[in-house]
Design a protein around this motif. Sequence first.
Motif, mmCIF file in Angstrom:
data_model
loop_
_atom_site.group_PDB
_atom_site.id
_atom_site.type_symbol
_atom_site.label_atom_id
_atom_site.label_comp_id
_atom_site.label_asym_id
_atom_site.label_seq_id
_atom_site.Cartn_x
_atom_site.Cartn_y
_atom_site.Cartn_z
ATOM 1 N N GLN A 272 0.834 -1.185 0.000
ATOM 2 C CA GLN A 272 0.000 0.000 0.000
ATOM 3 C C GLN A 272 0.881 1.252 0.000
ATOM 4 O O GLN A 272 1.843 1.345 0.752
ATOM 5 N N TYR A 273 0.523 2.192 -0.840
ATOM 6 C CA TYR A 273 1.300 3.431 -0.947
ATOM 7 C C TYR A 273 0.467 4.603 -0.430
ATOM 8 O O TYR A 273 -0.731 4.681 -0.686
ATOM 9 N N SER A 274 1.106 5.495 0.311
ATOM 10 C CA SER A 274 0.466 6.734 0.767
ATOM 11 C C SER A 274 1.274 7.897 0.220
ATOM 12 O O SER A 274 2.403 8.129 0.649
ATOM 13 N N ALA A 275 0.711 8.593 -0.745
ATOM 14 C CA ALA A 275 1.428 9.710 -1.357
ATOM 15 C C ALA A 275 1.761 10.780 -0.327
ATOM 16 O O ALA A 275 2.861 11.323 -0.319
ATOM 17 N N LEU A 276 0.808 11.053 0.586
ATOM 18 C CA LEU A 276 1.049 12.086 1.584
ATOM 19 C C LEU A 276 2.199 11.704 2.508
ATOM 20 O O LEU A 276 3.081 12.505 2.791
ATOM 21 N N GLN A 277 2.183 10.443 2.984
ATOM 22 C CA GLN A 277 3.261 10.004 3.867
ATOM 23 C C GLN A 277 4.612 10.051 3.157
ATOM 24 O O GLN A 277 5.632 10.383 3.760
ATOM 25 N N LYS A 278 4.612 9.727 1.873
ATOM 26 C CA LYS A 278 5.870 9.746 1.115
ATOM 27 C C LYS A 278 6.408 11.167 1.005
ATOM 28 O O LYS A 278 7.615 11.403 1.122
ATOM 29 N N ILE A 279 5.487 12.136 0.784
ATOM 30 C CA ILE A 279 5.915 13.534 0.679
ATOM 31 C C ILE A 279 6.432 14.024 2.030
ATOM 32 O O ILE A 279 7.476 14.669 2.124
ATOM 33 N N ILE A 280 5.690 13.660 3.110
ATOM 34 C CA ILE A 280 6.113 14.084 4.444
ATOM 35 C C ILE A 280 7.487 13.522 4.777
ATOM 36 O O ILE A 280 8.328 14.187 5.375
ATOM 37 N N GLN A 281 7.727 12.277 4.364
ATOM 38 C CA GLN A 281 9.000 11.631 4.652
ATOM 39 C C GLN A 281 10.166 12.392 4.038
ATOM 40 O O GLN A 281 11.261 12.437 4.609
ATOM 41 N N LYS A 282 9.937 13.036 2.893
ATOM 42 C CA LYS A 282 11.008 13.778 2.237
ATOM 43 C C LYS A 282 11.434 14.989 3.052
ATOM 44 O O LYS A 282 12.553 15.466 2.953
ATOM 45 N N PHE A 283 10.486 15.547 3.836
ATOM 46 C CA PHE A 283 10.794 16.747 4.611
ATOM 47 C C PHE A 283 10.997 16.445 6.095
ATOM 48 O O PHE A 283 11.130 17.362 6.889
ATOM 49 N N LYS A 284 11.003 15.190 6.441
ATOM 50 C CA LYS A 284 11.056 14.816 7.847
ATOM 51 C C LYS A 284 12.490 14.880 8.369
ATOM 52 O O LYS A 284 13.424 14.465 7.693
ATOM 53 N N GLU A 285 12.637 15.402 9.562
ATOM 54 C CA GLU A 285 13.930 15.414 10.231
ATOM 55 C C GLU A 285 13.719 14.980 11.677
ATOM 56 O O GLU A 285 12.778 15.418 12.323
ATOM 57 N N ASP A 286 14.629 14.118 12.151
ATOM 58 C CA ASP A 286 14.573 13.720 13.558
ATOM 59 C C ASP A 286 15.248 14.792 14.399
ATOM 60 O O ASP A 286 16.395 15.146 14.160
ATOM 61 N N VAL A 287 14.502 15.312 15.375
ATOM 62 C CA VAL A 287 15.029 16.390 16.209
ATOM 63 C C VAL A 287 15.082 15.922 17.655
ATOM 64 O O VAL A 287 14.119 15.383 18.178
ATOM 65 N N THR A 288 16.226 16.129 18.269
ATOM 66 C CA THR A 288 16.382 15.832 19.691
ATOM 67 C C THR A 288 16.399 17.146 20.445
ATOM 68 O O THR A 288 17.299 17.978 20.246
ATOM 69 N N LEU A 289 15.400 17.364 21.308
ATOM 70 C CA LEU A 289 15.279 18.634 22.016
ATOM 71 C C LEU A 289 16.115 18.618 23.292
ATOM 72 O O LEU A 289 16.244 17.590 23.953
ATOM 73 N N ASP A 290 16.653 19.790 23.599
ATOM 74 C CA ASP A 290 17.346 19.970 24.868
ATOM 75 C C ASP A 290 16.298 19.973 25.970
ATOM 76 O O ASP A 290 15.333 20.734 25.934
ATOM 77 N N THR A 291 16.461 19.110 26.964
ATOM 78 C CA THR A 291 15.448 18.987 28.033
ATOM 79 C C THR A 291 15.291 20.271 28.815
ATOM 80 O O THR A 291 14.276 20.474 29.480
ATOM 81 N N GLU A 292 16.286 21.128 28.799
ATOM 82 C CA GLU A 292 16.189 22.393 29.541
ATOM 83 C C GLU A 292 15.548 23.483 28.693
ATOM 84 O O GLU A 292 15.422 24.594 29.164
#
Length: 292
Positions: A272-292
Motif C-alpha cells: 500500500q502506498y500513501s502519497a502524503l506520507q511519502k511527501i512528508i517523509q522527504k521533509f522529515k527530520e529527527d530532532v532531539t530537544l534539549d530537556t532544559e
Amino acid sequence: AAALAELQAEANCSVCLDYLRDPVTIECGHNFCRSCIEQSWEDQQDRFPCPVCCHPSQKWHLRRNTQLGNIGEVAKLLHITRSKKKKEEETRLCEKHNQVLTHFCEEDLEVLCLLCTQVPGHQDHHVRSLEEAASHHRKRLMSYMEPLKKQVADIQKLVTTQEREPLELKEKMEKQRQKLLSEFEHLNEFLDREQEATFSRLANEEKHIQQKLHANITAFSEYISTLNNLLKEVAGKSVMSEVKLLTDIESICDRCESLKTPLSIPSSLPLQYSALQKIIQKFKEDVTLDTE
C-alpha cells in the motif's frame, strides 16, 4: 477691508504663502507659483498630487495663468496702498496724555508717548522708538516664516510618501503572490511525477504477481497430470495377478511415496502506498530537544 483680505488670500500661493509669482494651474484647478509646484513635484515620477487637495495629476502638465498673475499684482498694490493709509490712520494719541504714540516698551510690550517714558513705571525699562521696535518685531515675525514654510513642505512630502505606500504595498503583495504561485506550481509538478512513478511501480508489481500466479497454476496442472497418470497405473497394477502385481512393485511404491505437492504461491496484494506520507517523509527530520 474684508474683500481686500479675501482677494489677497486668493492671490497667495498655498506653498510659499506669498503672492503668486508666474502662476500656473494644475488639473484640479488650484494655482501655485511655477517654482513652488515644480519643487513640490521634483521627487515624483508617476503621480503628482496637489499640495492643497492631494488630487493626483496624471502627468506633469502646468498651464500658465497670466490673468491670475495680473490680479496678484493688483492685490499687492492695493495691499501697499492700504498699508500706507492704515499707518496714517493708526497715528493714535495716548489716552493718558493725549500725545502722539512714538515709543515702545519691550518689558511691558506697550506703545507709549514721550511723557509715558518719563513716568516711574517705565523709567528703568527698555524703551525704544516705535520705528525701531516695529522693525525689530517685523524681523522677528519674518524669522518664523521659513520654519513654517519648511514644516508645510515636510508635511507635504510626508503626505506624498504616505500616498505612495499603498501602491508599493500592492506591488509587494503581487510579487509575493507570484512567488507563492510558482512554488505551488513546482509542488504540483512534483506530485504529478510522484503519482506517475507510484502508479508505474504498482503496475510492475501487479505484472510480477500475475506471472507468479500463472506459474503456480501451471505447476499444479502438471502435478494433477502426474497424479492422474500414477493413479491410472496404480489402479491397473492392483487388479493384476500376483506375479505381475509384485513385479516392479518397488518402483511404483517409491513414486507414490515420493510425491511432493508444489508449493502454493500466496497471491499477496501489492504494497500500500500513501502519497502524503511519502511527501512528508522527504521533509522529515529527527530532532532531539534539549530537556532544559
